[in-house]
Scaffold this motif. Sequence first.
Motif, PDB file in Angstrom:
ATOM      1  N   TYR A  27     -12.105  -9.015  -0.167  1.00 18.20           N
ATOM      2  CA  TYR A  27     -11.336  -7.820  -0.245  1.00 18.20           C
ATOM      3  C   TYR A  27     -10.663  -7.475  -1.376  1.00 18.20           C
ATOM      4  N   TYR A  68      -8.405  -4.305  -0.248  1.00 20.21           N
ATOM      5  CA  TYR A  68      -9.022  -3.424   0.677  1.00 20.21           C
ATOM      6  C   TYR A  68      -8.478  -3.001   2.002  1.00 20.21           C
ATOM      7  N   TRP A  86     -12.966   3.384   5.536  1.00 21.05           N
ATOM      8  CA  TRP A  86     -12.741   3.286   4.072  1.00 21.05           C
ATOM      9  C   TRP A  86     -11.431   3.143   3.612  1.00 21.05           C
ATOM     10  N   GLN A  87     -11.341   2.728   2.243  1.00 18.74           N
ATOM     11  CA  GLN A  87      -9.969   2.782   1.660  1.00 18.74           C
ATOM     12  C   GLN A  87      -9.625   3.748   0.639  1.00 18.74           C
ATOM     13  N   CYS A 117      -5.071  -3.253   2.853  1.00 16.66           N
ATOM     14  CA  CYS A 117      -3.875  -2.611   3.141  1.00 16.66           C
ATOM     15  C   CYS A 117      -3.659  -1.461   1.670  1.00 16.66           C
ATOM     16  N   ALA A 118      -4.441  -1.665   0.855  1.00 14.37           N
ATOM     17  CA  ALA A 118      -4.369  -0.669  -0.374  1.00 14.37           C
ATOM     18  C   ALA A 118      -3.343  -1.187  -1.498  1.00 14.37           C
TER      19      ALA A 118
END
Length: 403
Positions: free
Chosen positions: A287, A299, A270-271, A301-302
């Motif tokens: 993403y 999603y 999860w992110q 690398c945030a």
Amino acid sequence: MNTRFSVPDIEAEALVLALSLLDIEEVEGSRKGKSREDACLTDEEIAFNFQAENLKSSLAELRDRRFALSLDEALQTDTAALSAMSLINQGEQDDHLSALALERGDDVPTPTNSQEVLERNGFLSVECIICGDPVRRSQVFNAPCSHFYCRGCLVNLVEASTRDETLYPVRCCQKPLPVANFLPWLPSSLRSHFQDKSAEFATPPTSRIYCPNQTCSKFLGSSSDRRPEIECSCGTRVCSACRNRAHLYEDCAENAQTSVIKSLASQMGWQTCPGCHAIVELWQGCYHMTCRCSTQFCYLCAALWKTCDCRQWDDQRLLDDAERRVYNEFGAQEAAARPEIFVDRVYQRMAALEENHECAVHRWVYRSGGGRCEECHDNLWSYLMRCRHCQVLVCRRCSVNRL
């Protein structure tokens, strides 16, 4: 002459008389200049003049009769209209008294005769956007988008928003409902609970402090209040810095529950939202993530959206989403009856999604037959709403109050 003629009968007879009079005038016009001015009228001319006078007299009588009948019909119509207006006015007064009773929390008075007649004949009724029931205008909440809510559906919506933050602020068609306008419609207990949850949801998630006592978990306020410790009503004292139980003369440690959640999120892939630090899960689509706090991010690398070089799609997720969209649009029977065409449509949709997968504005249509809402996951037996753009299938509530 028939004294029971209707207005159309009188107009028809008047037309016949007018045409006859026109014929006489044409004959007289054709004779002008063909005889001496001092010559006596012939018997034929005297007969024409006499006939013309009779026709004019009859036309005048018909006009008077038509005016009298029109006046009588107008009076009858006005009498019926006045009676209807009187009934409507009385019904509105009775509805107003009922609305006041609702605001006070009293039992709704028994419907009066005026209210029953208006309800039976569909006067002044509108349709609730959620349940579809007809409701009188005086007993509905009018949303800014011009949709109407019966009291039961409005109360259910507000109650749901206190349990599900994705429904807050309470809105319809992405327009927030004025809180001051719908608060009087709520029971006093729900009104108080909603105001408490509003204070909680208005606080940024990263600043919220909750009681660490697992049997309590009450919202205690914001960490920005600069209080080193907060005491909960259950007696638990909380450190506002680390959100653990108060620890005099000891350094703060990471919240134990936070550590467990972070570990689980790492295991599940999860992110974490870079805006509010909420943990999110991708279960379909690309993403490109949009958090409930409105932050858009990648999603993988945030990073904030379009600030990284990560790919937008996983091939399998792209295939799954294209298949879902085609299946929702054309249905199970079409997929079973013509599988080759179904597969072609899926690959065509995949190619289209690679170019444009956004759905900025939903366009909803009814899809008959039940199914599972893809947002709240409720099962419905009658129908779902389908977006013409992204083909998402949702319940009526999610289509107007969530998305």
